[in-house]
Enzyme design. Structure first.
Site, PDB file in Angstrom:
ATOM      1  CB  SER A  86      50.575  17.006  75.991  1.00  0.00           C
ATOM      2  OG  SER A  86      49.370  17.073  76.692  1.00  0.00           O
ATOM      3  CG  HIS A  92      49.947  18.420  81.154  1.00  0.00           C
ATOM      4  ND1 HIS A  92      50.617  19.533  80.723  1.00  0.00           N
ATOM      5  CD2 HIS A  92      49.596  17.736  80.028  1.00  0.00           C
ATOM      6  CE1 HIS A  92      50.661  19.532  79.399  1.00  0.00           C
ATOM      7  NE2 HIS A  92      50.054  18.462  78.954  1.00  0.00           N
ATOM      8  CG  ASP A 112      52.608  21.695  81.998  1.00  0.00           C
ATOM      9  OD1 ASP A 112      53.201  21.300  80.995  1.00  0.00           O
ATOM     10  OD2 ASP A 112      51.696  21.047  82.557  1.00  0.00           O
TER      11      ASP A 112
END
Lengths: 181, 171
Positions: B44, B83, B110
């Site tokens: 990701s 992230h 998210d």
């Protein structure tokens, strides 16, 4: 004494130390290579509309949240940030403002990934924000925001480094003028 | 091979293992981070981080900045997520922030991940207490070792067996 095992061990140990010394030198060299990046973001227009974010997300389920839609102008020359240890740049335009309830707010409006020096000069016009510009209080009245260009240098090995341009002038948000469809 | 030699070798191996473990824990104290090294497992954050890359973390006291890459844990989920922070709203109370994250390689933020579990319904933000570390450094590929060892347990046993052989055979 000079058995095959000893020699193999010595060769392995030496090459591992040598590789890590080299990686360390590369990682630290990236911190001292000089660069002169420049960048600027400006907002050509701001429009505030009301709408619903997503009815499944409880915070914003009503229809009168204020969203700001901006048109941005971005000029930057980040080519000097590319050196032997630059894997990519993550470049992002940030709006910063303060509200009575939250003294510091920052929202990313737009971002891009740059992987080559040849495309590190950015000149964009008429960019809309990629991410929703909505405050936690869902209102934009009496708020002034400035915008700036930020970048994160992702290395091949070593330290993550960050930088940003000078903030623009403050922009006042207008009153809501429509409904987001 | 005699008993004395075997004992000396075991002691050396143990010294090495505990030395590594103690340095790791000391480093964790210094960086204020329970596990200052993590291996990337997902795609990701491509192309910044690929599966098998090692990230060096620390958890300084200062506020999380916009664009920083955070490792955070969602309550009820075991596997931490790496992230980038794309929204930040600081409350006047010191230390509290509302943060929104997104993976560079994902199309959406998210919030879907935050609210995946029923106990987290309505979770719009993560807070500094969810953040277990912030990425400071990067070392590519080497984490593939641990991924191989989790994927192929035989490899792990082979490695342990190798260490055992050293204890018994090294002179």
């Amino acid at each position: 004494m000079n058995s095959l095992q000893n020699r193999a061990n010595a060769v392995m140990a030496f090459s591992i130390s040598a590789i890590f010394c080299l990686l360390g030198a590369i990682a630290f060299s990236a911190l001292i290579i000089p660069s002169n990046p420049s960048g600027a973001v400006a907002l050509d227009s701001i429009k505030v509309v009301t709408g619903r974010y997503d009815r499944n997300w409880v915070d914003y389920k009503t229809r009168n949240n204020e969203f700001a839609n901006t048109v941005m102008r971005i000029d930057a020359d980040l080519s000097s940030l590319f050196h032997w240890n630059t894997k990519q740049l993550f470049v992002y335009a940030v709006a910063e403002y303060s509200t009575p309830t939250h003294p510091k707010n920052q929202i990313v409006l737009w971002d891009t990934i740059i992987k080559r020096k040849s495309v590190a000069v950015i000149s964009k016009r008429g960019l809309n924000n990629k991410y929703s510009l909505i405050d936690v209080n869902k209102k934009w009245t009496d708020i002034n925001a400035n915008v700036s260009l930020h970048w994160n240098i992702v290395p091949y090995v070593g330290f993550m480094t960050y930088g940003h341009s000078k903030a623009s002038e403050g922009y006042a948000f207008p009153l809501p003028s429509g409904i987001q469809t | 091979m005699n008993l004395r030699q075997v004992l000396t070798n075991s002691l050396n191996v143990l010294m090495m293992l505990f030395g590594v473990f103690m340095s790791y824990k000391a480093w964790g104290l210094y960086t204020n981070c329970e596990s200052p090294l993590v291996v990337v497992l997902s795609e990701s954050m491509e192309p910044a981080f690929a599966r098998g890359d090692i990230l060096f973390l620390s958890n300084p006291k200062k506020a999380v900045d916009i664009g920083e890459i955070c490792v955070f844990k969602i309550p009820g989920r075991d596997i931490p997520i790496v992230h980038r922070v794309i929204d930040r709203h600081d409350s006047p109370e010191t230390g509290n922030q509302m943060l929104l994250t997104k993976g560079d390689n994902n199309n959406v933020d998210d919030r879907g991940i935050y609210q995946e579990l029923y106990i987290n319904r309505g979770k719009m933000w993560i807070e500094p207490k969810d953040v277990v570390g912030r990425v400071q450094g990067f070392l590519p590929y080497l984490g593939m070792f641990t991924i191989f060892m989790t994927d192929y347990p035989l490899l792990k046993y082979a490695l342990l067996g190798g260490v055992g052989l050293v204890v018994f055979l090294y002179e």
